[in-house]
Design a protein around this motif. Structure first.
Motif, mmCIF file in Angstrom:
data_model
loop_
_atom_site.group_PDB
_atom_site.id
_atom_site.type_symbol
_atom_site.label_atom_id
_atom_site.label_comp_id
_atom_site.label_asym_id
_atom_site.label_seq_id
_atom_site.Cartn_x
_atom_site.Cartn_y
_atom_site.Cartn_z
ATOM 1 N N THR A 191 24.377 21.677 -18.744
ATOM 2 C CA THR A 191 23.839 20.352 -19.051
ATOM 3 C C THR A 191 23.918 19.438 -17.832
ATOM 4 O O THR A 191 22.988 18.690 -17.526
ATOM 5 N N GLY A 192 25.047 19.501 -17.132
ATOM 6 C CA GLY A 192 25.195 18.684 -15.933
ATOM 7 C C GLY A 192 24.209 19.077 -14.842
ATOM 8 O O GLY A 192 23.659 18.211 -14.148
ATOM 9 N N GLN B 290 36.986 27.724 -24.842
ATOM 10 C CA GLN B 290 36.957 26.829 -23.684
ATOM 11 C C GLN B 290 35.852 27.237 -22.700
ATOM 12 O O GLN B 290 35.141 26.384 -22.158
ATOM 13 N N MET B 291 35.695 28.545 -22.472
ATOM 14 C CA MET B 291 34.647 29.028 -21.567
ATOM 15 C C MET B 291 33.256 28.690 -22.117
ATOM 16 O O MET B 291 32.350 28.311 -21.364
ATOM 17 N N GLN B 292 33.106 28.787 -23.432
ATOM 18 C CA GLN B 292 31.822 28.449 -24.044
ATOM 19 C C GLN B 292 31.477 26.980 -23.812
ATOM 20 O O GLN B 292 30.351 26.643 -23.439
ATOM 21 N N TYR B 293 32.481 26.118 -24.008
ATOM 22 C CA TYR B 293 32.233 24.687 -23.845
ATOM 23 C C TYR B 293 31.974 24.330 -22.377
ATOM 24 O O TYR B 293 31.087 23.523 -22.062
ATOM 25 N N ILE B 294 32.764 24.913 -21.465
ATOM 26 C CA ILE B 294 32.611 24.539 -20.061
ATOM 27 C C ILE B 294 31.282 25.045 -19.505
ATOM 28 O O ILE B 294 30.667 24.411 -18.626
ATOM 29 N N GLY C 33 29.745 15.024 -9.355
ATOM 30 C CA GLY C 33 31.190 15.261 -9.501
ATOM 31 C C GLY C 33 31.506 16.045 -10.756
ATOM 32 O O GLY C 33 32.315 16.993 -10.739
ATOM 33 N N ILE C 34 30.843 15.695 -11.880
ATOM 34 C CA ILE C 34 31.071 16.403 -13.146
ATOM 35 C C ILE C 34 30.675 17.872 -13.007
ATOM 36 O O ILE C 34 31.399 18.771 -13.435
ATOM 37 N N VAL C 35 29.513 18.106 -12.376
ATOM 38 C CA VAL C 35 29.035 19.483 -12.203
ATOM 39 C C VAL C 35 30.006 20.280 -11.327
ATOM 40 O O VAL C 35 30.335 21.440 -11.626
ATOM 41 N N GLY C 36 30.482 19.651 -10.268
ATOM 42 C CA GLY C 36 31.414 20.349 -9.374
ATOM 43 C C GLY C 36 32.700 20.749 -10.076
ATOM 44 O O GLY C 36 33.157 21.911 -9.952
ATOM 45 N N PHE C 37 33.299 19.813 -10.808
ATOM 46 C CA PHE C 37 34.540 20.133 -11.521
ATOM 47 C C PHE C 37 34.295 21.176 -12.611
ATOM 48 O O PHE C 37 35.133 22.064 -12.840
ATOM 49 N N ALA C 38 33.151 21.064 -13.304
ATOM 50 C CA ALA C 38 32.850 22.024 -14.374
ATOM 51 C C ALA C 38 32.697 23.436 -13.807
ATOM 52 O O ALA C 38 33.149 24.419 -14.417
ATOM 53 N N ARG C 39 32.079 23.541 -12.643
ATOM 54 C CA ARG C 39 31.918 24.867 -12.030
ATOM 55 C C ARG C 39 33.265 25.478 -11.657
ATOM 56 O O ARG C 39 33.474 26.691 -11.803
ATOM 57 N N MET C 40 34.168 24.633 -11.159
ATOM 58 C CA MET C 40 35.501 25.151 -10.811
ATOM 59 C C MET C 40 36.225 25.667 -12.036
ATOM 60 O O MET C 40 36.884 26.727 -11.989
ATOM 61 N N LEU C 41 36.129 24.943 -13.162
ATOM 62 C CA LEU C 41 36.758 25.409 -14.395
ATOM 63 C C LEU C 41 36.089 26.681 -14.901
ATOM 64 O O LEU C 41 36.761 27.622 -15.346
ATOM 65 N N ARG C 42 34.730 26.723 -14.801
ATOM 66 C CA ARG C 42 33.998 27.912 -15.269
ATOM 67 C C ARG C 42 34.373 29.145 -14.453
ATOM 68 O O ARG C 42 34.467 30.263 -14.986
#
Length: 406
Positions: free
Chosen positions: A228-229, A218-222, A198-207
């Motif tokens: 990492t996920g 923000q892009m660097q952190y995401i 779930g974390i990876v999926g949401f992170a990809r959408m934000l990225r």
């Protein structure tokens, strides 16, 4: 007419008599005393052979050259009859052969000294004027000595059996404990997989900026969160696969596959990473290669693992997938121009959680899992590499279908 049975009986009798021959070593410096002992042995019913030594040096050599059942020692052999305790002269026996029974030929001993000698390990003694008792003393001593050795052997065997049983019980306990730990970790991994996915999926959408643009920070952190996920998700999935294989619960479903299609499918997934690193991606298919028999999901997983590693550790040059038929095997060779691996480190790559100094990225499980999956198919993975010149990981699969026993 004789049938030869009498001769056979005589031979067996002689053999038994020979087996009962006692070999006696006599240490006595006085000729008269040595002859008296020898005469007693010769005139007795004791079946024996004897050897006379007049010095400890001769006795030492005799013990090296031959094996003896018993030693006879005239403790006054030095000629110093002022020595009342024979233990003062037995240092040589303790040094040479304490495992061989010792009989003292002696003058009268006091009760206290006699007891002290027996406690010190002396098998027995015979008074000089009662040498006629010597054969019986030797017989009894050897009989008791043989019984003690057999008892010792029995105890030793019993102790060994008890130790074996203890080790087997300990081994079962350790196996049970290891199984419990593996089940616990597998359960934990199952619980981790869903939230991490779930974390990876949401992170990809934000990225991918699906819900709006992100600023640079923000892009660097995401991107860091996403990578990492993905790493953690890969680790969990690989571990669960390994756990199933180790528990003999992994099932592969063999199908007849078109080799070219499987390869193109794997290459299409890896192509974006190749493009990012400006590498050349090559594919070669042998003219006689058409079909293979494998689990489609697992075969693709193996190829992706090998191709991903090749891309990951290649900074410049190319990555090549080459498929050929050799004898009864199909070989899928993944060749790169990357950093290479020292021969001494190659075996470590197929050990769980082993990472080389030059291979710090990754989970340390991909190659381990790939080899185990290959072997479930009746094949294997081999490696050829040279530091600084690249590597070649080769998947070997049977070209014809055969059932693999687990």
């Amino acid at each position: 007419m004789s049938d030869g049975s009498g001769s056979s009986v005589q031979q067996q009798t002689k053999l038994k008599q020979f087996e009962r021959v006692k070999k006696v070593l006599i240490l006595a410096t006085h000729t008269a005393e040595a002859e008296a002992i020898a005469t007693t042995l010769r005139s007795s019913s004791l079946n024996c052979q004897y050897h006379v030594c007049v010095t400890v040096k001769q006795a030492r050599k005799a013990l090296v050259d031959d094996a003896y059942n018993v030693m006879l020692y005239d403790y006054s052999a030095d000629g110093d009859r002022s020595i009342k305790n024979p233990l003062q002269q037995l240092g040589w026996w303790y040094e040479l052969s304490p495992q061989i029974p010792l009989v003292l030929v002696t003058d009268t001993l006091g009760d206290e000294i006699a007891v002290e000698c027996i406690q010190a390990g002396v098998g027995g003694y015979v008074l000089r004027h009662r040498l006629d008792k010597l054969p019986n003393i030797i017989e009894n001593l050897l009989a008791n000595f043989s019984w003690q050795k057999s008892q010792l052997q029995f105890v030793t065997v019993g102790q060994q059996q008890k130790r074996i049983e203890q080790l087997e019980a300990e081994n079962q306990r350790l196996r049970a404990a290891e199984t419990a730990i593996q089940e616990h970790i597998s359960h934990l991994a199952h619980e981790l997989r869903s939230p991490v996915a779930g974390i990876v999926g949401f992170a990809r959408m934000l990225r991918d900026c699906i819900y709006g643009a992100l600023n640079t920070k923000q892009m660097q952190y995401i991107c860091s969160i996403t990578s990492t996920g993905e790493y953690l998700l890969e680790l969990v999935n690989n571990y669960l696969d390994l756990a199933k294989i180790e528990a003999d619960k992994e099932e592969i479903h063999i199908e007849r596959l078109v080799v070219e299609e499987v390869c193109y499918s794997a290459l299409s997934i890896i192509r974006p990473r190749v493009k990012e690193k400006n590498l050349e991606l090559n594919f070669g298919l042998g003219k006689d290669v058409d079909f293979c028999f494998a689990d489609p999901i697992r075969l693709k997983q193996i190829l992706l693992n090998l191709l991903s590693n090749a891309v990951k550790f290649t900074a410049a040059g190319s990555v090549t997938l080459k498929v050929e038929k050799k004898d009864e095997m199909l070989t899928f060779a993944v060749i790169d121009t990357g950093i290479g691996i020292a021969p001494s480190d190659c075996d470590k790559l197929f050990q769980a959680f082993q990472q080389l100094n030059s291979w710090r990225e990754g989970t340390g499980l991909g190659l381990v899992l790939s080899r185990k999956l290959a072997r479930l198919h009746g094949g294997d993975i081999t490696i050829g590499s040279e530091v600084g010149k690249g590597s070649c990981f080769t998947l070997h699969l049977p070209s014809k279908f055969k059932k693999v026993e687990s």
